[in-house]
Motif scaffolding. Structure first.
Motif, PDB file in Angstrom:
ATOM      1  N   SER A  58      -8.218  16.762  -8.056  1.00  0.00           N
ATOM      2  CA  SER A  58      -7.837  15.224  -8.202  1.00  0.00           C
ATOM      3  C   SER A  58      -7.629  15.000  -9.789  1.00  0.00           C
ATOM      4  N   ASP A  81      -3.465   3.834 -10.221  1.00  0.00           N
ATOM      5  CA  ASP A  81      -4.632   4.773  -9.847  1.00  0.00           C
ATOM      6  C   ASP A  81      -4.554   5.628 -11.220  1.00  0.00           C
ATOM      7  N   SER A  89       0.923  -1.036  -0.023  1.00  0.00           N
ATOM      8  CA  SER A  89      -0.115  -0.177  -0.041  1.00  0.00           C
ATOM      9  C   SER A  89       0.863   1.313  -0.180  1.00  0.00           C
ATOM     10  N   ARG A 122      -6.501   8.448  -5.093  1.00  0.00           N
ATOM     11  CA  ARG A 122      -5.728   8.818  -3.754  1.00  0.00           C
ATOM     12  C   ARG A 122      -5.963  10.277  -3.370  1.00  0.00           C
ATOM     13  N   SER A 123      -6.185  11.249  -4.358  1.00  0.00           N
ATOM     14  CA  SER A 123      -6.364  12.581  -4.226  1.00  0.00           C
ATOM     15  C   SER A 123      -7.974  12.869  -3.801  1.00  0.00           C
ATOM     16  N   TRP A 182       2.752  14.094  -4.618  1.00  0.00           N
ATOM     17  CA  TRP A 182       1.912  12.831  -4.942  1.00  0.00           C
ATOM     18  C   TRP A 182       2.948  11.657  -5.480  1.00  0.00           C
ATOM     19  N   ASN A 194     -10.202   2.768   1.264  1.00  0.00           N
ATOM     20  CA  ASN A 194      -8.646   2.554   1.149  1.00  0.00           C
ATOM     21  C   ASN A 194      -7.822   2.493  -0.151  1.00  0.00           C
ATOM     22  N   PRO A 195      -7.925   3.734  -1.006  1.00  0.00           N
ATOM     23  CA  PRO A 195      -7.440   3.908  -2.117  1.00  0.00           C
ATOM     24  C   PRO A 195      -6.182   3.475  -2.067  1.00  0.00           C
ATOM     25  N   ALA A 196      -5.231   3.816  -0.832  1.00  0.00           N
ATOM     26  CA  ALA A 196      -3.800   3.609  -1.152  1.00  0.00           C
ATOM     27  C   ALA A 196      -3.433   2.168  -1.084  1.00  0.00           C
ATOM     28  N   TYR A 198     -11.519  -1.107  -1.755  1.00  0.00           N
ATOM     29  CA  TYR A 198     -10.992  -0.057  -1.807  1.00  0.00           C
ATOM     30  C   TYR A 198     -11.577   1.293  -1.518  1.00  0.00           C
ATOM     31  N   SER A 205       0.147   5.948   0.050  1.00  0.00           N
ATOM     32  CA  SER A 205      -0.526   6.911  -0.118  1.00  0.00           C
ATOM     33  C   SER A 205       0.058   7.952  -1.412  1.00  0.00           C
TER      34      SER A 205
END
Length: 553
Positions: free
Chosen positions: A345, A317, A74, A279-280, A419, A310-312, A307, A76
């Motif tokens: 984003s 992406d 994972s 994630r953004s 990012w 928890n997009p991390a 997800y 971020s």
């Protein structure tokens, strides 16, 4: 069940079509080196050669042996598009083909669901309608789309318009492209539960297929292209674009990412589940949460339920979906005035994906525009008319140059440096002799200072693209006899010039004087080496290159 999968692990695939899909795929290998043209050639020549290769296959990396691991780390930060699943780095365009296939497989597995290749697609093209008949594994279905032709004599390029909502069809037609009015609900309907999905796609692959509606609709776009290619080119030729706004912008984005025959992708205000980096999105106040985008409609694949919070944990992406479109034409339009749409984003994903375009030497082929004053959702905007025309001319008609602009609204700008912790390579052709010849659509690099001879550094500006009233520049930093741990650049603008936006640097201005420093990850430069595209900016005013002073920081 997808909901029971731990984030960071690979969800199982319940669709029986996956194995058949992989087994039936056929690919005629075309060495990329054979189509790589010298950078001095005109854009129209490059465009034509590239488009002919793209039109040969829905997915050019179908022969790649992709092995998906059972789990992944994972993070971020945005995943590195240039690091393969085995941990090795992508250094050539031929390696990128298979890395793109890895990204595709991961995206299908975790975000969108599978996009199968059917046994048979047939149909007809007339001046007013396209009919599509599809068969797979003993099942059959059909759908159609209406056609509007521009004035003049064909055959014409075509822009497939999702839903007829928000797209500037009058400008498309006046630019000499046909409009194919595609009702995506006929292929993947909204307003249905995940256990009973409806539309032509689900007629073939089952109402409980784990593939989401966006991918089902993209499958429908690919079948339209199949029929156009089979039609003989008397009405529509093989140059194809796709566009749509809002939910249809999500669909257009997915269609362009997953079919390499689409020459121009133009998503409009696509929001969460569209272009916006996931994630953004999770950190952008006021934007539609991922859980809402997943629950509002069955847009995303069932596996994405693991997800939403928890997009991390995602191995990919949307900046990598942008990269999947490279080097083909991409014009992303965002609305910064509606918080729900998450325009910041969208800018994060555009900047991240633009690094793939740069690595392929096609930085001018991507444009992002959110700097608009009209906040009405899916309005036809005059701000976008000229870049829309330029994109159609460049990528569908093979004339002129693309807009090649990153124009972010000041209230929704993004800084890619926040990012990523990866750098962008320059990908060569990777011929058997081991040489690499980067392909580029950008103007030649102009050096603003002599090569370093001492322990300091020098910098140079590369003009990536120009337009009426502004231009985009990349800055390259070269270390002298000692390794740099950081750099500081200064220059003075000429009369009428100013900084509109920038990324990957901390920039301050005092009158006409600009100071830019690295943001950490891009500060280190080995002795005698150059960090290409150390940072980038958009400037207003004339394209007059200032003299840049570089000093260690």
């Amino acid at each position: 069940m997808a909901s029971s999968i731990a984030p960071g692990s690979a969800p199982p695939t319940s669709d029986p079509g996956r194995t058949r899909y992989r087994r039936r795929l056929r690919f005629a290998l075309v060495a990329l080196a054979s189509v790589a043209l010298a950078s001095a050639l005109a854009l129209s020549t490059r465009f034509s050669a590239e488009a002919q290769v793209q039109a040969m296959s829905e997915w050019d990396g179908a022969n790649c042996d992709v092995q998906i691991p059972g789990s992944w780390a994972s993070s971020s930060l945005l995943p590195d598009p240039f690091t393969k699943l085995d941990g090795s780095k992508v250094t050539t365009r031929s390696q990128w083909e298979c890395r793109r296939s890895e990204i595709k497989e991961l995206a299908e597995r975790t975000i969108y669901g599978d996009k199968p290749q059917p046994d048979s697609t047939t149909g007809t093209v007339t001046s007013s309608r396209i009919t599509v008949n599809v068969s797979d594994n003993g099942r059959s279905t059909s759908f159609s789309a209406s056609v509007q032709l521009p004035s003049g004599s064909g055959p014409f390029p075509a822009v497939i318009v999702y839903g007829g909502f928000g797209a500037d069809t009058s400008t498309i037609l006046s630019s000499g492209a046909a409009v194919v009015n595609f009702d995506p609900a006929t292929v993947g309907a909204e307003g249905t539960p995940r256990s009973n999905k409806q539309g032509a796609f689900y007629t073939l692959y089952g109402a409980n297929s784990t593939t989401g509606v966006l991918m089902a609709q993209a499958w429908g776009v690919s079948r339209l292209i199949d029929v156009i290619e089979q039609s003989g080119g008397s009405i529509l030729n093989n140059y194809t674009g796709v566009t749509g706004c809002s939910r249809y912008g999500k669909g257009a984005f997915v269609a362009g990412a997953f079919d390499q025959r689409i020459d121009l992708t133009m998503p409009i205000e696509s929001g969460s589940g569209g272009v916006g980096a996931m994630r953004s999105i999770a950190q952008e106040s006021g934007s539609q949460p991922l859980s809402s985008a997943y629950g509002e409609q069955p847009w995303l694949g069932d596996a994405f339920s693991a997800y939403t919070g928890n997009p991390a944990g995602l191995p990919v992406d949307t900046h990598e979906m942008v990269g999947m479109i490279a080097p083909r034409g991409l014009f992303i339009m965002d609305n910064p005035h509606v918080e729900w749409l998450g325009a910041r984003s969208g800018a994060v994903a555009a900047l991240g994906g633009a690094e793939v375009y740069k690595a392929l030497g096609a930085g001018a082929n991507i444009s992002y525009h959110s700097n608009t004053s009209n906040g009405t959702h899916c309005a036809v905007r005059t701000d976008w008319r000229t870049p829309l025309q330029q994109s159609i001319n460049a990528f569908l008609k093979g004339s002129g140059t693309p807009p090649g602009v990153i124009s972010m609204h000041p209230n929704k700008s993004a800084n890619l440096a926040q990012w990523r912790n990866w750098t962008t390579p320059t990908l060569g052709a990777g011929d058997p002799g081991g040489t690499t010849t980067p392909e580029t659509t950008s103007p030649p690099v102009e050096t603003t200072s002599p090569p370093p001879t001492g322990s300091g550094c020098t910098a140079r500006i590369e003009v990536v693209s120009t337009w009426n009233g502004g231009w985009q520049g990349n800055v390259h930093v070269t270390a002298g006899a000692s390794t740099l741990s950081g750099w500081r650049l200064t220059w003075t603008w000429a009369s009428g010039q100013s900084m509109a936006s920038s990324w990957n640097a901390t920039v301050t201005s005092s009158g006409s004087t600009v100071t830019a420093t690295d943001v950490g990850w891009n500060g280190s430069v080995a002795a005698g080496q150059t960090r290409t595209t150390a940072w980038g900016f958009v400037a207003s005013g004339p394209t007059t290159l200032p003299a840049v002073t570089c000093a260690p920081d």
